[in-house]
Write a protein that holds these residues in place. Structure first.
Motif, PDB file in Angstrom:
ATOM      1  N   ILE A   1       0.788  -1.519   0.113  1.00  0.00           N
ATOM      2  CA  ILE A   1       0.076   0.109  -0.014  1.00  0.00           C
ATOM      3  C   ILE A   1       0.791   1.199   0.213  1.00  0.00           C
ATOM      4  O   ILE A   1       2.149   1.248   0.666  1.00  0.00           O
ATOM      5  N   ASP A   2       0.808   2.404  -0.898  1.00  0.00           N
ATOM      6  CA  ASP A   2       1.368   3.708  -1.287  1.00  0.00           C
ATOM      7  C   ASP A   2       0.652   4.526  -0.071  1.00  0.00           C
ATOM      8  O   ASP A   2      -0.681   4.643  -0.540  1.00  0.00           O
ATOM      9  N   GLN A   3       1.157   4.653   1.013  1.00  0.00           N
ATOM     10  CA  GLN A   3       0.799   5.611   2.207  1.00  0.00           C
ATOM     11  C   GLN A   3      -0.353   6.862   1.516  1.00  0.00           C
ATOM     12  O   GLN A   3      -1.027   7.513   2.078  1.00  0.00           O
ATOM     13  N   ALA A   4       0.674   7.398  -0.258  1.00  0.00           N
ATOM     14  CA  ALA A   4       0.150   8.867  -0.803  1.00  0.00           C
ATOM     15  C   ALA A   4      -0.922   8.643  -1.562  1.00  0.00           C
ATOM     16  O   ALA A   4      -1.785   9.174  -1.844  1.00  0.00           O
ATOM     17  N   LYS A   5      -0.795   7.687  -2.527  1.00  0.00           N
ATOM     18  CA  LYS A   5      -2.247   6.895  -2.493  1.00  0.00           C
ATOM     19  C   LYS A   5      -3.752   6.373  -1.941  1.00  0.00           C
ATOM     20  O   LYS A   5      -4.709   6.748  -2.033  1.00  0.00           O
ATOM     21  N   ILE A   6      -3.509   6.516  -0.993  1.00  0.00           N
ATOM     22  CA  ILE A   6      -4.272   5.856  -0.334  1.00  0.00           C
ATOM     23  C   ILE A   6      -5.573   6.608   0.896  1.00  0.00           C
ATOM     24  O   ILE A   6      -6.292   6.541   0.740  1.00  0.00           O
ATOM     25  N   ASP A   7      -4.607   8.026   0.402  1.00  0.00           N
ATOM     26  CA  ASP A   7      -5.266   9.223   1.197  1.00  0.00           C
ATOM     27  C   ASP A   7      -6.497   8.661   2.172  1.00  0.00           C
ATOM     28  O   ASP A   7      -7.677   9.072   1.768  1.00  0.00           O
ATOM     29  N   LEU A   8      -5.671   8.416   3.031  1.00  0.00           N
ATOM     30  CA  LEU A   8      -6.984   8.757   4.552  1.00  0.00           C
ATOM     31  C   LEU A   8      -7.241  10.087   4.541  1.00  0.00           C
ATOM     32  O   LEU A   8      -6.468  11.169   4.893  1.00  0.00           O
ATOM     33  N   VAL A   9      -8.254   9.480   5.352  1.00  0.00           N
ATOM     34  CA  VAL A   9      -8.799  10.760   6.704  1.00  0.00           C
ATOM     35  C   VAL A   9      -8.472  10.384   8.321  1.00  0.00           C
ATOM     36  O   VAL A   9      -8.776   8.840   8.421  1.00  0.00           O
ATOM     37  N   ALA A  10      -8.894  11.582   8.958  1.00  0.00           N
ATOM     38  CA  ALA A  10      -8.865  11.349   9.980  1.00  0.00           C
ATOM     39  C   ALA A  10     -10.137  11.928  10.801  1.00  0.00           C
ATOM     40  O   ALA A  10     -10.248  13.030  10.563  1.00  0.00           O
ATOM     41  N   ARG A  11     -10.765  11.913  12.136  1.00  0.00           N
ATOM     42  CA  ARG A  11     -11.381  12.381  12.977  1.00  0.00           C
ATOM     43  C   ARG A  11     -10.477  13.063  13.378  1.00  0.00           C
ATOM     44  O   ARG A  11      -9.460  12.534  14.624  1.00  0.00           O
ATOM     45  N   LEU A  12     -11.321  14.493  14.222  1.00  0.00           N
ATOM     46  CA  LEU A  12     -11.152  15.186  14.960  1.00  0.00           C
ATOM     47  C   LEU A  12     -11.867  15.164  15.936  1.00  0.00           C
ATOM     48  O   LEU A  12     -13.133  15.022  16.717  1.00  0.00           O
ATOM     49  N   GLY A  13     -11.628  16.862  16.864  1.00  0.00           N
ATOM     50  CA  GLY A  13     -13.121  16.672  17.158  1.00  0.00           C
ATOM     51  C   GLY A  13     -14.153  17.816  17.134  1.00  0.00           C
ATOM     52  O   GLY A  13     -13.483  18.607  15.610  1.00  0.00           O
TER      53      GLY A  13
END
Length: 295
Positions: free
Chosen positions: A175-187
Motif C-alpha cells: 500500500i502506497d501511503q500517499a495513494k490511499i489518501d486517508l482521512v482521520a477524525r478530530l474533535g
C-alpha cells in the motif's frame, strides 16, 4: 495549566475534551447485519488495530450520551457476530458522515449514502465497493465497559480476508501511503486529510541501542537552535563519527565558510554550526549533522 477531574464533568463535556485531545483517530466504517438480513453501515473513530497474529481490530459502539441507548451496529453484532471493516478515504468522507445519521432500524445506509453494496466472501455483511481496503471479520468478543450513557463496548474483530483496491498499491504490491489518501477524525466537526503535503517519515530507532539525548554534549543538548525533534534524531545513532571522518568532512564548502568567517567568535560559530546541522537534519542527513556539530 487546566486540571480536570473527570468525575466532575458531564459525559458530553468530557467527550468534547477527549475527542479534541485524542486525535487524529482512524475511521472504521463497519457493515453489519441482523438475523432478519437487515444491513447497517456506520462509522466509528474509536477504532484501531490491536494485534497482528492473530490479526485483530478493535472498535467501540458507545452508548449514546444523549439517552443511553445502544447502536444498531452493536445490536447486530450480538445477533450475527460478523462484520466488514471498510477503510475510509477522502473521496468517500462526506458520504460516510451521512451514515452516522440515526436512521430507524431496517433502513439501509448503503442506499441512503449512495454507496455500492457488494457481497463478502466469508461473512454475511456486505462490503463497501468504494472503500480502498475492505476487511471481512469474525467477532471474537464484545466487552461492555459500563451501563451509563457514553460507555463503550469493545468489539474484538478478527480479520479473516482483506480486499485491497490495486490503484493504491506501489510497484512492489504494498500500500502506497500517499495513494490511499486517508482521512482521520478530530474533535467536533473537524477531520484531517493524510495527503502528500503533510506526510513525513521518522526513521525507526536503530536495532541496537541509540546513544540517547542524555549522551549529547551539553552545548548541543541545550542548544537555542536545535529542537527536541533534532535532539531525538541525533540521539538515534549507535555511535559518533570518528575523528578521521570529522577531519575529512572539514573540506565541506559550507562548513569551511562558517569556520573561516567565525574565527575568534565562538558564540557565532556555535550558532551557525547548529543552524547548518539543523538544515542537514531536516534532510535526514544525521551523520553529516554530527560531523558539523563536532567540528
Amino acid at each position: 495549566m487546566l486540571t480536570i477531574n473527570t468525575a466532575d464533568l458531564k459525559p458530553a463535556e468530557l467527550q468534547n475534551y477527549l475527542q479534541y485531545a485524542i486525535a487524529p483517530r482512524p475511521i472504521c466504517f463497519v457493515s453489519t447485519i441482523d438475523k432478519k438480513g437487515n444491513v447497517n453501515l456506520s462509522p466509528f473513530s474509536f477504532f484501531n488495530i490491536f494485534s497482528i497474529n492473530p490479526p485483530v481490530c478493535v472498535f467501540s459502539p458507545s452508548r449514546r450520551v444523549r439517552d443511553n441507548t445502544t447502536k444498531h451496529s452493536l445490536e447486530n453484532i450480538l445477533e450475527v457476530p460478523e462484520c466488514v471493516i471498510n477503510i475510509v478515504n477522502y473521496d468517500m468522507v462526506q458520504q460516510t458522515s451521512l451514515t452516522s445519521v440515526e436512521y430507524p432500524k431496517g433502513v439501509n445506509e448503503f442506499v441512503k449514502a449512495g454507496f455500492t453494496q457488494i457481497s463478502s466472501e466469508l461473512v454475511r455483511p456486505p462490503r463497501v465497493a468504494e472503500s480502498p481496503v475492505q476487511m471481512e471479520c469474525l467477532i471474537r468478543q464484545v466487552i461492555p465497559l459500563g451501563e451509563n450513557a457514553g460507555a463503550g463496548n469493545l468489539v474484538l474483530a478478527e480479520i479473516k480476508r482483506i480486499h485491497i483496491n490495486e490503484d493504491i498499491l506501489d510497484d512492489s504490491g504494498k500500500i502506497d501511503q500517499a495513494k490511499i489518501d486517508l482521512v482521520a477524525r478530530l474533535g467536533g466537526d473537524w477531520y484531517c486529510r493524510v495527503g502528500v503535503d503533510n506526510l513525513f517519515e521518522v526513521e525507526k530507532p536503530v536495532r541496537t541501542l541509540g546513544i540517547g539525548v542524555d549522551s549529547l554534549p551539553a552545548s548541543i543538548r541545550n542548544s537555542a537552535v536545535l529542537t527536541g525533534n533534532n535532539l531525538g534524531q541525533l540521539g538515534n545513532v549507535e555511535s559518533l563519527p570518528s575523528d578521521e571522518e570529522i577531519a575529512a568532512f572539514r573540506t565541506d564548502p559550507e562548513l569551511r565558510q562558517i569556520l573561516d568567517a567565525t574565527i575568534g567568535d565562538s558564540l557565532t560559530r556555535e550558532r551557525e554550526l547548529h543552524q547548518y546541522a539543523r538544515k542537514l537534519l531536516k534532510s535526514k542527513d544525521v551523520i553529516k549533522a554530527w560531523k558539523v556539530l563536532l567540528s
